[in-house]
Design a protein around this motif. Structure first.
Motif, PDB file in Angstrom:
ATOM      1  N   ARG A 132       0.850  -1.200   0.000  1.00 31.01           N
ATOM      2  CA  ARG A 132       0.000   0.000   0.000  1.00 31.01           C
ATOM      3  C   ARG A 132       0.880   1.242   0.000  1.00 31.01           C
ATOM      4  N   ARG A 133       0.535   2.181  -0.854  1.00 27.32           N
ATOM      5  CA  ARG A 133       1.308   3.423  -0.919  1.00 27.32           C
ATOM      6  C   ARG A 133       1.118   4.240   0.360  1.00 27.32           C
ATOM      7  N   THR A 134       2.204   4.867   0.794  1.00 31.59           N
ATOM      8  CA  THR A 134       2.147   5.795   1.920  1.00 31.59           C
ATOM      9  C   THR A 134       2.664   7.150   1.439  1.00 31.59           C
ATOM     10  N   ALA A 135       2.683   8.098   2.333  1.00 33.22           N
ATOM     11  CA  ALA A 135       3.111   9.446   1.953  1.00 33.22           C
ATOM     12  C   ALA A 135       4.551   9.474   1.447  1.00 33.22           C
ATOM     13  N   ASP A 136       5.402   8.599   2.016  1.00 34.45           N
ATOM     14  CA  ASP A 136       6.816   8.629   1.637  1.00 34.45           C
ATOM     15  C   ASP A 136       7.339   7.303   1.109  1.00 34.45           C
ATOM     16  N   GLY A 137       6.431   6.378   0.747  1.00 30.53           N
ATOM     17  CA  GLY A 137       6.910   5.106   0.223  1.00 30.53           C
ATOM     18  C   GLY A 137       5.835   4.050   0.169  1.00 30.53           C
ATOM     19  N   TRP A 138       6.083   2.933   0.890  1.00 30.77           N
ATOM     20  CA  TRP A 138       5.184   1.782   0.837  1.00 30.77           C
ATOM     21  C   TRP A 138       5.002   1.173   2.217  1.00 30.77           C
ATOM     22  N   SER A 139       3.871   0.491   2.388  1.00 30.37           N
ATOM     23  CA  SER A 139       3.635  -0.349   3.556  1.00 30.37           C
ATOM     24  C   SER A 139       3.324  -1.745   3.055  1.00 30.37           C
ATOM     25  N   LEU A 140       4.024  -2.737   3.605  1.00 27.09           N
ATOM     26  CA  LEU A 140       3.900  -4.119   3.136  1.00 27.09           C
ATOM     27  C   LEU A 140       3.350  -4.978   4.263  1.00 27.09           C
ATOM     28  N   THR A 141       2.277  -5.724   3.961  1.00 27.20           N
ATOM     29  CA  THR A 141       1.642  -6.577   4.964  1.00 27.20           C
ATOM     30  C   THR A 141       1.325  -7.935   4.347  1.00 27.20           C
ATOM     31  N   GLY A 142       1.674  -9.013   5.071  1.00 24.38           N
ATOM     32  CA  GLY A 142       1.367 -10.345   4.573  1.00 24.38           C
ATOM     33  C   GLY A 142       2.217 -11.403   5.238  1.00 24.38           C
ATOM     34  N   ARG A 143       2.170 -12.625   4.678  1.00 22.32           N
ATOM     35  CA  ARG A 143       2.930 -13.763   5.207  1.00 22.32           C
ATOM     36  C   ARG A 143       3.585 -14.519   4.063  1.00 22.32           C
ATOM     37  N   LYS A 144       4.726 -15.118   4.356  1.00 19.55           N
ATOM     38  CA  LYS A 144       5.440 -15.967   3.411  1.00 19.55           C
ATOM     39  C   LYS A 144       5.939 -17.206   4.141  1.00 19.55           C
ATOM     40  N   VAL A 145       6.077 -18.299   3.410  1.00 20.30           N
ATOM     41  CA  VAL A 145       6.605 -19.530   4.006  1.00 20.30           C
ATOM     42  C   VAL A 145       7.658 -20.134   3.077  1.00 20.30           C
ATOM     43  N   PHE A 146       8.474 -21.004   3.681  1.00 13.51           N
ATOM     44  CA  PHE A 146       9.537 -21.707   2.962  1.00 13.51           C
ATOM     45  C   PHE A 146      10.451 -20.729   2.225  1.00 13.51           C
ATOM     46  N   VAL A 147      10.939 -19.767   2.994  1.00 12.31           N
ATOM     47  CA  VAL A 147      11.884 -18.788   2.469  1.00 12.31           C
ATOM     48  C   VAL A 147      13.273 -19.182   2.979  1.00 12.31           C
ATOM     49  N   ASP A 210       2.850  -4.413   8.565  1.00 10.64           N
ATOM     50  CA  ASP A 210       2.942  -2.987   8.235  1.00 10.64           C
ATOM     51  C   ASP A 210       4.408  -2.551   8.146  1.00 10.64           C
ATOM     52  N   VAL A 211       5.171  -3.283   7.318  1.00  8.52           N
ATOM     53  CA  VAL A 211       6.579  -2.961   7.127  1.00  8.52           C
ATOM     54  C   VAL A 211       6.685  -1.710   6.258  1.00  8.52           C
ATOM     55  N   ARG A 212       7.245  -0.640   6.824  1.00  4.67           N
ATOM     56  CA  ARG A 212       7.356   0.621   6.101  1.00  4.67           C
ATOM     57  C   ARG A 212       8.653   0.632   5.285  1.00  4.67           C
ATOM     58  N   LEU A 213       8.509   0.917   4.005  1.00  2.64           N
ATOM     59  CA  LEU A 213       9.642   0.911   3.091  1.00  2.64           C
ATOM     60  C   LEU A 213       9.710   2.230   2.328  1.00  2.64           C
ATOM     61  N   PRO A 214      10.913   2.671   1.993  1.00  2.00           N
ATOM     62  CA  PRO A 214      11.028   3.890   1.180  1.00  2.00           C
ATOM     63  C   PRO A 214      10.567   3.615  -0.251  1.00  2.00           C
ATOM     64  N   ALA A 215      10.334   4.665  -0.989  1.00  2.00           N
ATOM     65  CA  ALA A 215       9.849   4.526  -2.368  1.00  2.00           C
ATOM     66  C   ALA A 215      10.802   3.717  -3.225  1.00  2.00           C
ATOM     67  N   ASP A 216      12.099   3.835  -2.949  1.00  2.00           N
ATOM     68  CA  ASP A 216      13.074   3.146  -3.790  1.00  2.00           C
ATOM     69  C   ASP A 216      13.270   1.676  -3.414  1.00  2.00           C
ATOM     70  N   GLU A 221       8.854  -1.655 -12.255  1.00  2.00           N
ATOM     71  CA  GLU A 221       7.624  -0.889 -12.330  1.00  2.00           C
ATOM     72  C   GLU A 221       6.539  -1.481 -11.432  1.00  2.00           C
ATOM     73  N   GLU A 222       5.696  -0.613 -10.934  1.00  2.00           N
ATOM     74  CA  GLU A 222       4.605  -1.041 -10.061  1.00  2.00           C
ATOM     75  C   GLU A 222       3.609  -1.936 -10.787  1.00  2.00           C
ATOM     76  N   ASP A 223       3.388  -1.678 -12.072  1.00  4.54           N
ATOM     77  CA  ASP A 223       2.367  -2.414 -12.810  1.00  4.54           C
ATOM     78  C   ASP A 223       2.945  -3.259 -13.939  1.00  4.54           C
ATOM     79  N   ALA A 224       4.222  -3.664 -13.806  1.00  4.46           N
ATOM     80  CA  ALA A 224       4.846  -4.461 -14.869  1.00  4.46           C
ATOM     81  C   ALA A 224       4.309  -5.878 -14.907  1.00  4.46           C
ATOM     82  N   GLY A 225       3.745  -6.338 -13.788  1.00  5.77           N
ATOM     83  CA  GLY A 225       3.100  -7.639 -13.760  1.00  5.77           C
ATOM     84  C   GLY A 225       4.066  -8.811 -13.833  1.00  5.77           C
ATOM     85  N   LEU A 226       3.641  -9.844 -14.564  1.00  5.81           N
ATOM     86  CA  LEU A 226       4.351 -11.115 -14.540  1.00  5.81           C
ATOM     87  C   LEU A 226       5.706 -11.073 -15.238  1.00  5.81           C
TER      88      LEU A 226
END
Length: 380
Positions: A132-147, A210-216, A221-226
């Motif tokens: 999710r976009r924030t004022a100064d970058g991104w917020s990332l929320t979710g789960r991953k397994v077998f990393v 709610d991991v806050r990340l900078p824009a970079d 690209e955000e919408d480059a897809g697969l």
């Protein structure tokens, strides 16, 4: 594409094989990784201007195969230089390339890769990790397994999805996007998964709260897809094939040496066709899998992403099957000795199954080939 390796490739095989023999089966992962990086093997696929060797996945797959054949495979090669560094080299900003690629090339930095989720399985369209976009970058929320290797990696390349609503008020449309998440980022939690598999690299479950990340932190690209996603997944499949072929070659070599020396009756047991023929068959199947792996790597390095996708899936399937057969036959050849620690084969019985299961199951590869190659209809 030629099936005859160049002298440069043969020299690379010989050099990596010598490195592997020096470290041996009881290798220290960190020491081997550091030496492989210092010698330029970890970055052989990366651009020279960023400290790499200027080669491609063809060269990197040789490094992993030969280290595995020497009994000291480096699992993180599939992830750090093959997936993450390749994606950054192809789609990253100039700043991202200069920040990450030299360290990934010489082994002083490493990066994990997180795509699999508990409720998504093989269905990448069910990924729920949301950016999710924030004022100064991104917020990332979710789960991953077998990393793999999150504890030893400086950052993890996380596959998320942007919050882009689809038409008619349906659920958000899948738009895969890639983010570099530092290991010490606030809200980035990891826990070890208790595995029966004996490997130096641990497996982790990740929680991104709610991991806050900078824009970079966004790669590409955000919408480059697969397109961007499979720029990393095709090398992953090719390198998994290299991992499996190396493991299979190691097991087969142990069995062949044993069959030449073990004498119960008049001749060594390798003289009996019941022993010799299955080992010969295992060798043939490993060689055939290697040919498909070389084809996949050549197509990828030539920029043929579509052709590489088909070949990479086939190579991963063939190598996984050949590896399992080679390991099983090696254990059978040694009999009870095949289950002792002395010969180092028993642990491969579990490890060989990884090449069938990850990063994509053999059944999903068969689905891919039946749909994409043969044009058969989908059942899902």
């Amino acid at each position: 594409m030629t099936v005859i390796e160049s002298q440069d490739h043969r020299d690379l095989r010989a050099a990596v094989a010598a490195l592997g023999r020096r470290h041996g089966q009881s290798y220290d992962r960190a020491a081997l990784w550091a030496e492989a990086g210092k010698l330029g093997y970890l970055g052989v696929n990366l651009p020279e201007e960023y400290g790499g060797g200027g080669g491609g996945i063809s060269e990197l797959s040789i490094v992993l195969e030969e280290s595995g054949a020497a009994g000291c495979p480096l699992l993180m090669m599939i992830v750090s230089p093959a997936i993450c560094a390749t994606v950054i080299a192809r789609f990253g900003t100039e700043e991202q390339k200069r920040t990450w690629l030299p360290g990934l090339a010489d082994g002083s930095l490493s990066m994990a890769f997180g795509i699999t989720e508990p409720d998504a399985g093989s269905n990448a369209h069910r990924i729920t990790t949301t950016a999710r976009r924030t004022a100064d970058g991104w917020s990332l929320t979710g789960r991953k397994v077998f990393v793999s290797g999150v504890d030893i990696a400086d950052a993890t390349l996380i596959v998320g999805r942007t919050e882009t609503a689809s038409s008619r008020g349906a659920a958000p449309a899948l738009k895969p996007c890639l983010f570099i998440v530092p290991r010490d980022a606030e809200g980035f939690h990891r826990s070890v998964i208790d595995m029966e598999l004996q490997a130096q690299e641990k497996q982790f479950e990740l929680v991104l709260d709610d991991v806050r990340l900078p824009a970079d932190a966004l790669v590409g690209e955000e919408d480059a897809g697969l397109l961007q996603l499979f720029a990393g997944l095709n090398p992953e499949r090719i390198m998994t094939a290299a991992f499996a072929i190396g493991m299979g070659r190691y097991a087969l070599a142990k069995a062949v040496d044993y069959a030449k020396e073990r004498q119960v009756w008049k001749d060594p047991i390798g003289a009996h066709q019941a022993i010799a023929h299955p080992l010969a068959q295992a060798h043939i199947e490993l060689e055939l899998a290697r040919l498909m792996m070389q084809k996949a790597a050549a197509l990828y390095d030539a920029g043929d992403d579509a052709g590489a996708g088909e070949a990479a899936n086939m190579a991963k399937y063939a190598a996984g099957e050949a590896c399992v057969k080679a390991v099983d036959q090696a254990v059978h050849t040694l009999g009870g000795n095949g289950l002792t620690r002395e010969y180092g084969l028993a642990k491969l019985v579990t490890a060989a199954r990884v090449a069938r299961i990850a990063p994509v199951s053999r059944e999903m590869i068969l689905n891919y080939v039946s749909h994409q190659s043969l044009g058969l209809p989908k059942s899902y």
